[in-house]
Design an enzyme around this catalytic site. Structure first.
Site, PDB file in Angstrom:
ATOM      1  N   HIS A 162       0.859  -1.198   0.000  1.00 49.79           N
ATOM      2  CA  HIS A 162       0.000   0.000   0.000  1.00 49.79           C
ATOM      3  C   HIS A 162       0.893   1.246   0.000  1.00 49.79           C
ATOM      4  CE1 HIS A 162      -3.850   2.136   1.479  1.00 49.79           C
ATOM      5  NE2 HIS A 162      -2.937   3.080   1.305  1.00 49.79           N
TER       6      HIS A 162
ATOM      7  N   HIS B 139       1.653   5.245  -2.336  1.00 48.43           N
ATOM      8  CA  HIS B 139       1.115   6.277  -3.242  1.00 48.43           C
ATOM      9  C   HIS B 139       2.288   6.933  -3.959  1.00 48.43           C
ATOM     10  CE1 HIS B 139      -3.049   6.359  -1.557  1.00 48.43           C
ATOM     11  NE2 HIS B 139      -2.417   5.892  -0.489  1.00 48.43           N
TER      12      HIS B 139
ATOM     13  N   ASP C 255       2.453   3.372   2.844  1.00 51.39           N
ATOM     14  CA  ASP C 255       1.520   4.460   2.542  1.00 51.39           C
ATOM     15  C   ASP C 255       2.284   5.632   1.906  1.00 51.39           C
ATOM     16  OD1 ASP C 255      -1.076   5.277   2.278  1.00 51.39           O
ATOM     17  OD2 ASP C 255      -1.368   5.868   4.352  1.00 51.39           O
ATOM     18  N   ASN C 256       2.066   6.843   2.380  1.00 54.95           N
ATOM     19  CA  ASN C 256       2.609   8.014   1.692  1.00 54.95           C
ATOM     20  C   ASN C 256       4.062   8.300   2.065  1.00 54.95           C
ATOM     21  OD1 ASN C 256      -0.410   8.262   2.145  1.00 54.95           O
ATOM     22  ND2 ASN C 256      -0.069   9.757   0.545  1.00 54.95           N
TER      23      ASN C 256
ATOM     24  N   GLU D 135     -10.545   6.012   7.545  1.00 60.34           N
ATOM     25  CA  GLU D 135      -9.304   6.656   7.983  1.00 60.34           C
ATOM     26  C   GLU D 135      -9.674   7.894   8.795  1.00 60.34           C
ATOM     27  OE1 GLU D 135      -6.570   7.469   4.792  1.00 60.34           O
ATOM     28  OE2 GLU D 135      -4.991   8.168   6.135  1.00 60.34           O
TER      29      GLU D 135
ATOM     30  N   LYS E 159       1.947  10.346  -5.671  1.00 54.29           N
ATOM     31  CA  LYS E 159       1.949  11.557  -4.831  1.00 54.29           C
ATOM     32  C   LYS E 159       3.330  11.863  -4.249  1.00 54.29           C
ATOM     33  CE  LYS E 159      -2.720  11.286  -2.764  1.00 54.29           C
ATOM     34  NZ  LYS E 159      -3.290   9.982  -3.121  1.00 54.29           N
TER      35      LYS E 159
ATOM     36  N   HIS F 246      -9.611   2.062   0.629  1.00 49.35           N
ATOM     37  CA  HIS F 246      -9.219   2.902   1.763  1.00 49.35           C
ATOM     38  C   HIS F 246     -10.499   3.054   2.581  1.00 49.35           C
ATOM     39  CE1 HIS F 246      -5.695   4.137  -0.552  1.00 49.35           C
ATOM     40  NE2 HIS F 246      -5.262   4.847   0.473  1.00 49.35           N
TER      41      HIS F 246
HETATM   42 ZN   LIG Z   1      -3.261   5.106   1.243  1.00 47.31          ZN
END
Ligand SMILES: [Zn+2]
Length: 433
Positions: A75, A77, A327-328, A229, A80, A226
């Site tokens: 998972h 991104h 994640d990010n 959250e 981004k 998602h």
């Molecule tokens: Zn995410």
């Protein structure tokens, strides 16, 4: 340390029970065993208890260092990633992240911009020892027409080094435009991607989730959500996804990320949801670093009192497949990070208590996400499998998880790779204006 030859033997390597299925060895209370790993022609030809194998190949004694299979990051991104210098989060909140990212996407995400940042992220992940990455791709129009071709090209460029997968990412309300959503699902299917949405507690949530399942069934796609959250106890979309999976008789893989609000709900509600999640065969990924950063941030005058992560222990105890992931990275949703799955595991150990005992938690960054991503044999060390592993300095959990292990050795198809992290300055020209 690793010879540049087709066959050799790593002697006295410390491997973990949870990541060496079927290995006959004596494991200690931390789950470790000392073994000799024979490598030939890019594959592991055998793993045997230390000193028990007499293979003739050149032997290197690694002195009891921990050897783990290469990581699987399910998972992320990377579309981004690394926009922080030009678009920071103004206040560190979830809404701040959403708005800042949306503005940056509309203004700056050309194919070239996305491709260069993606490549930077993949080079970092590869250097840290990751062999497979699933990224979400912001797919709100017209971004889907820009980012999906970039992903397809990037997947080809990286084939053999990183198995790259992508899931589309749109707010669930985007499904209301049926025609457009059907077109998106078709585009995702053409790219052999995964169908994904962000669920919110909108009044027509059940109907919209049903439409998502219908499109996944129509195209034979796996799903990636998602969900929840937020700290809002009224956010129960994880349960809604499990129910929809059951009544649709869905047979593909479903991965659900975040599920933060579950940790705030009353026990009886939690048990009901977890029963359904287990029954539906959903897998759950927690994103501990991003959750710690965004959740329970009210204003800069209060101290966070909640870790933000979901109930992974309770899930695993019921047989629900669980993972942790990056994640990010360096974007408005998370100001830090470098797609280093050892950092994710170290942080998860501290935030989620992956210790006392460690048990089979190491699967959460390797074998478990590999199964969710349908990567046969990835995330384990086994005879016949590819020789993709990491040799650390640490010889115990406390040694492994106390230092960044920047000097780890990453071996791919039997050879030590050049572990050069990309220089941040490479991205400077994308950050101006
Ligand atoms: Zn995410």
């Amino acid at each position: 340390m690793i010879p540049d030859s087709a066959s050799y033997r790593l002697a006295n390597a410390r491997v973990h029970r949870s990541l060496t299925p079927g290995l006959a060895a004596i494991f200690d209370t931390d789950g470790f065993a000392l073994v000799d790993i024979a490598v030939a022609d890019g594959k592991i030809s055998s793993i045997a208890a230390h000193g028990k194998s007499n293979a003739g190949a050149e032997a290197i004694d690694v002195g009891g260092r921990i050897v783990l299979p290469c990581f699987v990051d399910c998972h992320t991104h990377i579309d981004k990633g690394h926009i922080w210098p030009r678009k920071p989060n103004p206040d560190g909140t979830f809404m701040g992240a959403l708005n800042a990212t949306g503005a940056d996407r509309a203004a700056r995400w050309s194919a070239q911009d996305v491709a260069r940042r993606m490549d930077f992220s993949l080079r970092s992940a590869y250097a840290h020892g990751t062999r497979a990455v699933r990224t979400h791709l912001d797919s709100v129009a017209p971004q889907e027409e820009i980012s999906w071709p970039v992903f397809e090209a990037m997947r080809e460029t990286w084939r053999g080094r990183i198995d790259l997968q992508a899931a589309c990412l749109i707010g669930i309300e985007g499904v209301r435009d049926r025609k457009w959503f059907e077109k998106l699902a078709k585009r995702v299917a053409a790219a052999k991607g995964v169908l994904g949405v962000v669920t919110y507690m909108v009044p027509d949530l059940e109907e919209l989730i049903d439409k998502v399942f219908a499109e996944a069934i129509k195209h034979g796609l796996d799903l990636d959500f998602h969900a929840d959250e937020t700290d809002d106890v009224a956010a129960i979309s994880l349960k809604k996804i499990a129910e929809a999976s059951l009544w649709n008789g869905f047979e593909g893989n479903i991965l659900v990320g975040h599920c933060c609000s579950l940790a705030r709900q009353p026990d009886l509600d939690v048990l009901d949801t977890l029963d359904k999640v287990a029954k539906a065969g959903l897998a759950v990924v927690s994103l501990p670093m991003c959750n710690l950063y965004l959740q329970d941030r009210r204003n800069n005058a209060t101290t966070p009192r909640w870790r933000g992560v979901t109930l992974l222990h309770e899930m695993k105890a019921r047989g629900i497949k669980v993972a942790v992931a990056s994640d990010n990275t360096r974007d408005p949703f998370y100001a830090y990070g470098d797609l280093d799955m050892l950092e994710v595991y170290r942080m998860a150990t501290r935030i989620l208590h992956f210790d006392h005992p460690v048990g089979d938690w190491p699967k959460a960054v390797a074998a478990a996400p590999a199964e969710v991503m349908r990567l046969d044999g990835a995330g384990t060390l086994a005879a016949g499998g590819s020789a993709d592993f990491i040799v650390f300095k640490g010889r115990s959990w406390t040694e492994l998880l106390s230092r960044p292990e920047s000097d780890r050795i990453v071996v791919r198809a039997g050879r030590a790779i050049e572990r050069q992290l990309p220089d941040y300055a490479e991205l400077d020209e994308l950050m101006v204006g």
